[in-house]
Design a protein around this motif. Structure first.
Motif, short mmCIF file in Angstrom:
data_model
loop_
_atom_site.label_atom_id
_atom_site.label_comp_id
_atom_site.label_asym_id
_atom_site.label_seq_id
_atom_site.Cartn_x
_atom_site.Cartn_y
_atom_site.Cartn_z
N LEU A 233 -7.21 -49.06 -10.26
CA LEU A 233 -8.47 -48.63 -9.64
C LEU A 233 -9.66 -49.11 -10.46
O LEU A 233 -10.64 -49.63 -9.92
N LEU A 234 -9.58 -48.96 -11.78
CA LEU A 234 -10.66 -49.40 -12.65
C LEU A 234 -10.83 -50.92 -12.60
O LEU A 234 -11.95 -51.43 -12.45
N LEU A 235 -9.74 -51.65 -12.71
CA LEU A 235 -9.82 -53.11 -12.71
C LEU A 235 -10.36 -53.66 -11.38
O LEU A 235 -11.04 -54.69 -11.36
N ALA A 236 -10.07 -52.98 -10.29
CA ALA A 236 -10.56 -53.42 -8.99
C ALA A 236 -12.08 -53.40 -8.92
O ALA A 236 -12.68 -54.14 -8.14
N THR A 237 -12.72 -52.56 -9.75
CA THR A 237 -14.19 -52.52 -9.73
C THR A 237 -14.79 -53.85 -10.17
O THR A 237 -15.87 -54.23 -9.72
N GLY A 238 -14.10 -54.58 -11.04
CA GLY A 238 -14.57 -55.90 -11.45
C GLY A 238 -14.58 -56.87 -10.29
O GLY A 238 -15.54 -57.63 -10.09
N GLU A 239 -13.51 -56.86 -9.51
CA GLU A 239 -13.46 -57.73 -8.33
C GLU A 239 -14.48 -57.30 -7.28
O GLU A 239 -15.10 -58.14 -6.64
N GLN A 240 -14.65 -56.00 -7.11
CA GLN A 240 -15.62 -55.51 -6.12
C GLN A 240 -17.03 -55.98 -6.44
O GLN A 240 -17.78 -56.39 -5.56
N LYS A 241 -17.38 -55.93 -7.72
CA LYS A 241 -18.70 -56.40 -8.14
C LYS A 241 -18.86 -57.89 -7.83
O LYS A 241 -19.87 -58.31 -7.24
N ALA A 242 -17.85 -58.69 -8.16
CA ALA A 242 -17.92 -60.12 -7.92
C ALA A 242 -17.98 -60.45 -6.43
O ALA A 242 -18.73 -61.32 -5.99
N VAL A 243 -17.19 -59.73 -5.64
CA VAL A 243 -17.17 -59.95 -4.18
C VAL A 243 -18.54 -59.65 -3.57
O VAL A 243 -19.05 -60.42 -2.75
#
Length: 93
Positions: A68-78
């Motif tokens: 869940l935490l790591l997905a926030t990095g992708e969400q920001k980039a997306v």
């Protein structure tokens, strides 16, 4: 036809780099009949930084919360990539 493009962390490590990637995506979209699907990794070293935060919070972070935490990095980039594309007049969701 469907074209899939993947951009790793170093190619989207900064907004100025994302704008260059957005230009490449826009050209592909213009030159290619059909759909263009883009996969974007987290920016630069975001994933490493998030893993470090998780380890500071817990010596053995549980996989569910770590994912869940790591997905926030992708969400920001997306989100930033979509904004960069939209600024070029390219619809993106």
């Amino acid at each position: 036809m469907r074209v899939v493009q993947k951009y790793g962390g170093s190619s989207v490590a900064a907004v100025r780099l994302m704008r260059g990637v957005a230009a490449r995506i826009a050209k592909t979209r213009h030159d290619t009949p059909g759909d263009v699907v883009v996969v974007v990794s987290a920016m630069g070293d975001d994933t490493d930084g998030l893993k470090d935060l998780a380890r500071r919070a817990s010596p053995k972070p549980r996989p569910r919360e770590l994912d869940l935490l790591l997905a926030t990095g992708e969400q920001k980039a997306v989100a930033l990539m979509a904004l960069s594309l939209q600024a070029r007049g390219v619809p993106a969701v």
